[in-house]
Design a protein around this motif. Structure first.
Motif, mmCIF file in Angstrom:
data_model
loop_
_atom_site.group_PDB
_atom_site.id
_atom_site.type_symbol
_atom_site.label_atom_id
_atom_site.label_comp_id
_atom_site.label_asym_id
_atom_site.label_seq_id
_atom_site.Cartn_x
_atom_site.Cartn_y
_atom_site.Cartn_z
ATOM 1 N N LEU A 159 -2.053 14.147 19.944
ATOM 2 C CA LEU A 159 -2.303 12.845 19.076
ATOM 3 C C LEU A 159 -0.781 12.348 18.440
ATOM 4 C CD1 LEU A 159 -4.715 11.127 18.305
ATOM 5 C CD2 LEU A 159 -4.676 11.883 15.994
ATOM 6 N N GLU A 160 -0.717 11.174 18.983
ATOM 7 C CA GLU A 160 0.884 10.585 18.613
ATOM 8 C C GLU A 160 0.933 10.401 17.133
ATOM 9 O OE1 GLU A 160 3.778 6.941 19.705
ATOM 10 O OE2 GLU A 160 1.919 6.819 20.812
ATOM 11 N N ILE A 161 1.944 10.657 16.611
ATOM 12 C CA ILE A 161 2.362 10.378 15.192
ATOM 13 C C ILE A 161 3.187 9.391 15.141
ATOM 14 C CG2 ILE A 161 3.449 11.418 12.996
ATOM 15 C CD1 ILE A 161 3.380 14.066 14.307
ATOM 16 N N LEU A 162 2.612 8.289 14.640
ATOM 17 C CA LEU A 162 3.274 6.854 14.767
ATOM 18 C C LEU A 162 4.402 6.513 13.718
ATOM 19 C CD1 LEU A 162 -0.010 4.853 15.275
ATOM 20 C CD2 LEU A 162 1.567 5.368 17.156
ATOM 21 N N PRO A 163 5.186 5.725 13.815
ATOM 22 C CA PRO A 163 6.299 5.522 13.051
ATOM 23 C C PRO A 163 5.506 4.482 12.021
ATOM 24 C CG PRO A 163 6.560 4.129 14.973
ATOM 25 C CD PRO A 163 5.503 4.961 15.434
ATOM 26 N N TYR A 164 6.098 4.562 10.752
ATOM 27 C CA TYR A 164 5.527 3.840 9.662
ATOM 28 C C TYR A 164 5.781 2.183 9.778
ATOM 29 C CZ TYR A 164 5.273 1.697 4.907
ATOM 30 O OH TYR A 164 4.799 1.040 3.663
ATOM 31 N N PHE B 77 -5.977 7.064 10.743
ATOM 32 C CA PHE B 77 -6.034 7.304 12.196
ATOM 33 C C PHE B 77 -6.270 5.840 12.756
ATOM 34 C CE2 PHE B 77 -7.215 11.344 10.726
ATOM 35 C CZ PHE B 77 -6.700 12.237 11.750
ATOM 36 N N THR B 78 -5.483 5.631 13.947
ATOM 37 C CA THR B 78 -5.737 4.208 14.631
ATOM 38 C C THR B 78 -6.059 4.528 16.071
ATOM 39 O OG1 THR B 78 -3.371 4.099 15.497
ATOM 40 C CG2 THR B 78 -3.803 3.429 13.125
ATOM 41 N N ASP B 79 -6.109 3.518 16.961
ATOM 42 C CA ASP B 79 -6.578 3.675 18.416
ATOM 43 C C ASP B 79 -5.127 3.859 19.057
ATOM 44 O OD1 ASP B 79 -9.022 2.523 17.741
ATOM 45 O OD2 ASP B 79 -8.376 0.589 18.299
ATOM 46 N N HIS B 80 -4.169 4.352 18.456
ATOM 47 C CA HIS B 80 -2.968 4.521 19.074
ATOM 48 C C HIS B 80 -2.266 6.039 18.672
ATOM 49 C CE1 HIS B 80 -2.866 0.663 20.952
ATOM 50 N NE2 HIS B 80 -2.894 0.200 19.714
ATOM 51 N N GLY B 81 -2.842 6.472 17.538
ATOM 52 C CA GLY B 81 -2.583 7.682 16.917
ATOM 53 C C GLY B 81 -2.753 7.817 15.456
ATOM 54 N N THR C 228 10.692 18.198 -1.196
ATOM 55 C CA THR C 228 11.611 18.669 -0.521
ATOM 56 C C THR C 228 11.038 19.327 0.899
ATOM 57 O OG1 THR C 228 11.252 20.905 -1.547
ATOM 58 C CG2 THR C 228 13.041 19.822 -2.405
ATOM 59 N N VAL C 229 9.640 19.586 1.030
ATOM 60 C CA VAL C 229 9.272 20.006 2.241
ATOM 61 C C VAL C 229 8.058 18.906 2.511
ATOM 62 C CG1 VAL C 229 7.921 21.787 3.344
ATOM 63 C CG2 VAL C 229 9.483 22.247 1.551
ATOM 64 N N GLY C 230 7.935 18.567 3.994
ATOM 65 C CA GLY C 230 6.789 17.562 4.369
ATOM 66 C C GLY C 230 5.704 18.630 5.164
ATOM 67 N N THR C 231 4.918 17.823 5.346
ATOM 68 C CA THR C 231 3.621 18.507 6.093
ATOM 69 C C THR C 231 3.865 18.136 7.741
ATOM 70 O OG1 THR C 231 2.089 18.313 4.304
ATOM 71 C CG2 THR C 231 1.154 18.739 6.529
ATOM 72 N N THR C 232 3.904 19.097 8.461
ATOM 73 C CA THR C 232 4.055 19.114 9.677
ATOM 74 C C THR C 232 2.769 18.900 10.387
ATOM 75 O OG1 THR C 232 5.986 20.588 9.754
ATOM 76 C CG2 THR C 232 4.878 20.224 11.740
ATOM 77 N N LEU C 233 2.692 17.782 11.103
ATOM 78 C CA LEU C 233 1.454 17.470 12.176
ATOM 79 C C LEU C 233 1.507 17.542 13.687
ATOM 80 C CD1 LEU C 233 0.556 14.074 10.589
ATOM 81 C CD2 LEU C 233 -0.206 16.266 9.793
ATOM 82 N N ASP C 234 2.751 18.280 13.980
ATOM 83 C CA ASP C 234 2.592 17.962 15.357
ATOM 84 C C ASP C 234 2.659 19.695 15.967
ATOM 85 O OD1 ASP C 234 5.259 19.041 14.366
ATOM 86 O OD2 ASP C 234 6.495 17.690 15.318
ATOM 87 N N SER C 235 2.342 20.578 15.082
ATOM 88 C CA SER C 235 1.996 22.050 15.563
ATOM 89 C C SER C 235 0.613 22.076 16.419
ATOM 90 C CB SER C 235 1.899 22.828 14.303
ATOM 91 O OG SER C 235 0.815 22.633 13.713
ATOM 92 N N PRO C 236 0.676 23.089 17.368
ATOM 93 C CA PRO C 236 -0.538 23.044 18.069
ATOM 94 C C PRO C 236 -1.674 23.256 17.018
ATOM 95 C CG PRO C 236 1.397 24.451 19.027
ATOM 96 C CD PRO C 236 1.674 24.193 17.663
ATOM 97 N N SER C 237 -1.950 23.898 16.140
ATOM 98 C CA SER C 237 -2.918 24.277 15.474
ATOM 99 C C SER C 237 -3.533 22.843 14.584
ATOM 100 C CB SER C 237 -2.652 25.429 14.162
ATOM 101 O OG SER C 237 -1.852 25.057 13.630
ATOM 102 N N MET C 238 -2.595 22.202 14.243
ATOM 103 C CA MET C 238 -2.672 21.025 13.500
ATOM 104 C C MET C 238 -3.076 19.808 14.356
ATOM 105 S SD MET C 238 -2.832 19.359 10.637
ATOM 106 C CE MET C 238 -2.234 20.583 9.196
ATOM 107 N N GLN C 239 -2.520 19.918 15.752
ATOM 108 C CA GLN C 239 -2.737 18.852 16.424
ATOM 109 C C GLN C 239 -4.419 18.991 17.044
ATOM 110 O OE1 GLN C 239 -1.528 16.193 18.355
ATOM 111 N NE2 GLN C 239 -0.252 15.979 16.838
#
Length: 215
Positions: free
Chosen positions: A3-8, A98-102, A112-123
């Motif tokens: 799922l694509e993570i879109l720019p803000y 969520f949108t039609d594009h990602g 200091t730490v962000g949540t990662t959405l591109d890991s296999p488990s999160m995806q």
């Protein structure tokens, strides 16, 4: 396919409904019927319930095209133009729709730490949850938010919007009377050692972050 993570984009925030409309949409969709079954099931199946939670999509006020809504020190959220503030190096996304594009970020925080959405488990979770939202026509009603490790199993909080400032307080500290609207949920795998108000009935039941609506 990931799922694509879109720019803000400010439009991802400004096109969200105001809180009262969001609550009406939530009720009309009868979300409570699947909140603790299909929705909760997607979170616990992929073991992300201590990383992300469920949020009712809404805005607090409209932003200017260059602005982001940024939370400072976990308590105060303000419109901010990151390009004009050079001493805030750690601004990370904290809420997504969520949108039609990602999946698109729409709220942020100084952390200091962000949540990662591109890991296999999160995806895998994102794709399954997106399918649940689409199945029940909830794509424009519900999203996800990041849960900081320090706030897992933390106290219930309340958000109050005053002008163009959004303030988060523990529920026993808020100074107002009025209507509250459930807006964020943290799911549990099992009862566990949650705060006392949830401890006796928390199996599959979330903490709730409430918004205050003046009436």
């Amino acid at each position: 396919m990931a799922l694509e993570i879109l720019p803000y984009s400010t439009e991802h925030y400004n096109t969200l409904p105001e809180l009262g409309v969001a609550k009406d949409q939530f009720d009309a969709a009868d979300v409570n019927e699947i909140l603790y079954t299909e929705i909760r099931g997607a979170f616990v199946k992929h073991h992300v319930e201590r990383t992300v939670g469920l949020t009712l999509l809404h805005n607090h006020f409209l932003l200017e095209p260059s602005q982001k809504l940024v939370t400072f020190k976990k308590t105060v959220a303000l419109p901010c133009d990151p390009d004009e503030v050079t001493d805030l190096p750690h601004i990370h996304a904290t809420a997504w729709r969520f949108t039609d594009h990602g999946i698109a970020p729409y709220e942020f925080a100084v952390t200091t730490v962000g949540t990662t959405l591109d890991s296999p488990s999160m995806q895998a979770f994102l794709q399954e949850f997106a399918a649940v939202l689409k199945k029940w026509n909830l794509t424009n009603v519900l999203g996800i938010y990041s849960i900081e490790e320090s706030s897992v199993d933390g106290p219930q909080t309340m958000e109050i919007t005053e002008g163009r400032c959004n303030i988060t307080l523990d529920t026993d500290l808020h100074p107002h009377e009025g209507t509250t609207i459930d807006a964020m949920w943290q799911f549990y795998t099992e009862t566990g050692k949650g705060p006392g108000r949830c401890k006796n009935a928390c199996k599959g039941v979330p903490h709730v972050k409430r918004h205050f609506s003046k009436t």
